[in-house]
Enzyme design. Structure first.
Site, PDB file in Angstrom:
ATOM      1  N   GLU A 430       6.693   9.745   2.771  1.00  0.00           N
ATOM      2  CA  GLU A 430       5.566   9.959   3.691  1.00  0.00           C
ATOM      3  C   GLU A 430       5.980  10.020   5.164  1.00  0.00           C
ATOM      4  O   GLU A 430       5.213   9.648   6.049  1.00  0.00           O
ATOM      5  CB  GLU A 430       4.498   8.877   3.503  1.00  0.00           C
ATOM      6  CG  GLU A 430       3.801   8.953   2.147  1.00  0.00           C
ATOM      7  CD  GLU A 430       2.647   7.980   2.036  1.00  0.00           C
ATOM      8  OE1 GLU A 430       2.593   7.012   2.827  1.00  0.00           O
ATOM      9  OE2 GLU A 430       1.793   8.171   1.146  1.00  0.00           O
ATOM     10  N   GLU A 491       1.454  10.590  -5.715  1.00  0.00           N
ATOM     11  CA  GLU A 491       0.664   9.371  -5.534  1.00  0.00           C
ATOM     12  C   GLU A 491      -0.797   9.759  -5.452  1.00  0.00           C
ATOM     13  O   GLU A 491      -1.149  10.778  -4.836  1.00  0.00           O
ATOM     14  CB  GLU A 491       1.037   8.603  -4.252  1.00  0.00           C
ATOM     15  CG  GLU A 491       2.365   7.885  -4.284  1.00  0.00           C
ATOM     16  CD  GLU A 491       2.602   7.045  -3.024  1.00  0.00           C
ATOM     17  OE1 GLU A 491       1.612   6.545  -2.437  1.00  0.00           O
ATOM     18  OE2 GLU A 491       3.776   6.896  -2.626  1.00  0.00           O
TER      19      GLU A 491
END
Length: 775
Positions: A430, A491
């Site tokens: 991320e 995710e």
């Protein structure tokens, strides 16, 4: 043929730090005996360490008196902690480990290395008072050469200063991370004794595996730490268990000493009757190498691998030429009480839970390379793996980036023989785009392993794609459409809907449905390669994350690996031939929903359900194809509000093609009836580290967990074993777990647990003798 390998960082600290050498799981499994005059020896040195929770003046010297230090066994956590509600500063300190050893007589004239599989976070290594250097990183293996500092006739002293603080100069640190790293030498340690020319690494690379006659290239990396004046022969044997399938060899010419290993490729052509590695039959082969001088063995080593073709395409993900929709969960490798310091048996159990209890076909090693034992179990069980480098959102300075690039190197070179691994994660999880940085990490992964694709976990939908697969964390619903031909969701759900085992029925049910909705959308478009949900197990985190007790309750199981209802959804997506699944997304109670129990959700791979209350059939129901039109096995959703003629026991009957396939019962009495003590294993090895989980549960008369049982359980252990966990242990959600760890003497151990109302239960363990460590 021979090719020099460009590895400028291979030797560090004046030639003492060997960056690429690793301690393989196969080597750990080899019996430790007195070395003979030929070959290599990998000698475990996990017992008889002395430990101090703070540095001590003179603590690196051989003649320092460490008799008052604690004696510990590796894997070791630098401090034991509660399972929640603790301060991470309690493990962020510098500790000292010391290990005395004597070398076998045959070690003279050879090179001696110490191999660490993992120590958190920065390790400064000393031998006999000489400082060898510091290794920065807690998730990747490292080695130091000891040879020039050793006493080959007397005692030697290995010391480690271990800094377990969150140092900003070391990935994943520098800003903040949503998980805890803990401290200690938490993976195995060994001495490796080799000739001056030795096998540094092996990469087995199958070719043309879908043809009738597949081939195999075996790349053997040889290190020449001294001049090689006479040629050698490198032999390779392909094996299927005890059966030899093929042999080949190559000549190794004279060479000058060099820190750079040299690659030699051995070819096996037109192999017959090769069985592919896949999810149903995880077939593994082994290649064994011998380095010979005439008929004398100079060195030998081997690796396990599988023949398979795995690739992301415009059709999704394909394994051995067949499209497979990926369905899995992210995993943190941390555990209650000891953090990451669990031995092989416990690490392997997580793979077993993911593959057989949750029926996943893929796991992501979020957010770092994980235990070799875990990956070995994935190979054996047919569980695919996305493995990634350490990191969480933050990118540091150039020195920090160089460590990350080095983490790519170590991760790939350690794990490139695992057939379960299908994708290298080469971005910091991320993080924002950094073209030059990620061009380096991606290129390095491809250079080291041209057989696998790369990905990089991102949350920015329009971020730059340098890798092969666009791997995307998407926590919205509906999901964004694929914006690249090879698109993989890595995710979802997670922090957007944290759920505890003690939450009410509405939240537990909605948690289940959120995972189901995502997988239904993933099934709607072949360009979604599949999805990995956040996450498998609840995990410890920092105070500014999670639910206020240092836990992120994001898992489909709790931190003890006990299932929440959402776990039943994942399990229900397997074929009935694997297991017939019937898992309600609720506990049976009349008033735990707002204004009474009304909506019942059941995860199942049956095609029809009958629901009975108080032995009366109240309804029959089919899968909810309206809400979940794309799932192969859609959940069942039924409104029960008008169906309660009487309250009583619930019976669910699942049917497949008109035949009763499974029945489950749930008590309507609201009474805690049974106390259970369930051990994962009944036999341990007396090596001081072997460990198994023991689950504590309070259930109704049918075996269903009573989710609001919170009793304090008194524990007592007798025999050569110790308890890892709280004592007394207070149940959470009607369940929980402690672990039993074998000591270093064989015998029988008994764990007794006493419930304040339901009385005692006990489990027994055989503690079998362990092979002695010879150093």
């Amino acid at each position: 043929m021979s090719t020099p390998i460009d590895r400028r960082d291979f030797i560090k600290t004046a030639g003492t730090l060997i960056a690429g050498a690793t301690l393989s799981a196969q080597a750990l499994a080899e019996p430790a005996g007195e070395p003979q005059p030929s070959g290599r020896w990998v000698l475990p040195m996990n017992r008889n360490w002395r430990y101090s929770p703070q540095p001590v003046d003179g603590g690196h010297e051989k003649d320092f008196d460490d008799s008052k230090f604690e004696t510990v066994v590796i894997p070791h956590s630098n401090v034991r902690l509660p399972w929640h509600g603790f301060d991470e500063k309690k493990y962020e300190f510098v500790s000292l480990y010391r290990r005395r050893f004597k070398l076998p007589s045959a070690a003279r004239g050879r090179r001696v290395f110490v191999d660490f599989e993992g120590a958190m976070t920065a390790s400064t290594i000393w031998i006999n008072g000489a400082r060898l250097g510091e290794y920065k990183g807690g998730y990747t293996p490292f080695s130091f050469e000891l040879t020039s500092h050793l006493d080959f006739d007397g005692e030697n002293l290995l010391a480690v200063d271990l800094d377990s603080s969150e140092r900003a100069d070391i990935p994943p640190f520098g800003y903040e991370i949503d998980y805890l790293t803990f401290g200690g030498i938490y993976r195995e340690v060994a001495l490796r004794i080799v000739a001056p020319t030795f096998i540094e690494n092996i990469s087995a690379r199958p070719r043309d595996v879908l043809s009738a006659k597949p081939s195999l290239d075996v790349i053997c990396f040889l290190s020449h730490l001294e001049d090689l004046t006479k040629p050698l022969t490198l032999e390779a044997e392909l094996r299927d268990g005890d059966r030899s399938l093929a042999r080949t060899s190559v000549r190794v010419g004279a060479a000058t000493a060099s820190p750079e290993p040299v690659a030699h490729t051995l070819h096996f052509e037109s192999l017959s009757n090769i069985q592919l590695w896949d999810l149903e039959q995880a077939k593994l082969y082994r290649v064994d190498l011998r380095l010979l001088r005439a008929n004398q063995v100079v060195d030998q080593d081997g690796r396990r691998f599988g023949f398979r073709q795995a690739q992301f395409t415009v059709h999704g993900f394909e394994l051995n030429g067949k499209v497979l929709k990926l369905r899995g969960l992210d995993r943190h490798q941390t555990f209650p009480f000891v953090g990451q310091a669990m031995p092989g048996r416990v690490q392997r159990r997580d793979a077993y839970i993911l593959r057989t209890k949750l029926r996943c076909n893929i796991v992501r090693t979020s957010h770092y390379p994980q235990s070799p034992h875990f990956l070995d179990a994935c190979d054996e069980l047919g569980l695919l793996v996305l493995e990634e480098i350490p990191g969480w959102q933050h990118i540091g300075d150039e020195a920090w980036k160089q460590l990350s690039v080095d983490n790519v190197r170590r991760m790939v070179r350690r794990d490139w023989n695992h057939p379960s691994i299908i994708l290298w994660g080469v971005r910091i999880n991320e993080s924002k785009d950094d073209h030059d940085f990620y061009a380096r990490t991606n290129a390095l992964a491809h250079q080291l392993d041209p057989t696998r694709q790369t990905g990089g976990i991102r949350y920015l939908y329009n971020s730059e794609l340098l890798e092969d697969v666009f791997t995307m964390n998407d926590f919205g619903f509906p999901l964004r459409p694929p914006n690249h031909p090879r698109y993989f969701n890595t995710e979802f759900v997670g922090h957007t809907f944290p759920t505890k085992t003690i939450d009410n029925v509405e939240r537990l049910t909605e948690h289940t449905l959120r995972h189901a909705r995502i997988h239904d959308q993933l099934a709607s478009n072949p360009q979604y390669a599949g999805g990995i949900g956040w996450c498998a197990f609840d995990y410890n985190t920092h105070g500014n994350f999670g639910s206020g007790d240092r836990i992120c309750y994001h898992g489909v199981t709790d931190i003890f690996r006990e299932p929440k209802p959402a776990a039943g959804f994942y399990k229900s997506q397997c074929e009935p031939g694997e297991e017939v699944v019937l898992e309600p997304a609720f506990h049976w109670a009349r008033g735990d929903q707002s204004v009474g129990f009304s909506r019942a959700v059941v995860s199942s791979n049956c095609d029809h359900l009958k629901i009975f209350i108080a032995d009366q059939l109240v309804t029959e129901v089919d899968p909810d194809r309206k809400q979940f039109p794309h799932l192969r096995y859609a959940p069942f959703v039924v409104e029960l509000g008008e169906l309660f003629h009487h309250w009583g026991d619930l019976r669910l009957e699942g049917y497949i093609q008109g035949k009763l396939a499974i029945t489950k019962n749930y008590s309507g009495k609201g009474v805690d009836e049974k106390f259970l003590l369930l051990a994962d294993d009944s036999r341990l090895i007396a090596d001081g580290s072997d460990t198994t989980r023991v689950v504590l549960r309070v259930t109704d008369e049918f075996g269903a967990i009573r989710p609001f049982a919170n009793d304090s359980i008194k524990l007592e252990i007798d025999g050569p074993a110790e308890l890892v966990g709280d004592n007394p242990f207070s149940l959470i959600g009607g369940t929980g777990a402690v672990w039993v760890r074998a000591k270093e003497e064989p015998g029988r151990a008994t764990l007794k647990a006493v419930h304040p109302q339901l009385g005692p239960q006990q489990v027994e363990f055989e503690i079998a003798p362990a092979p002695p460590e010879t150093v």
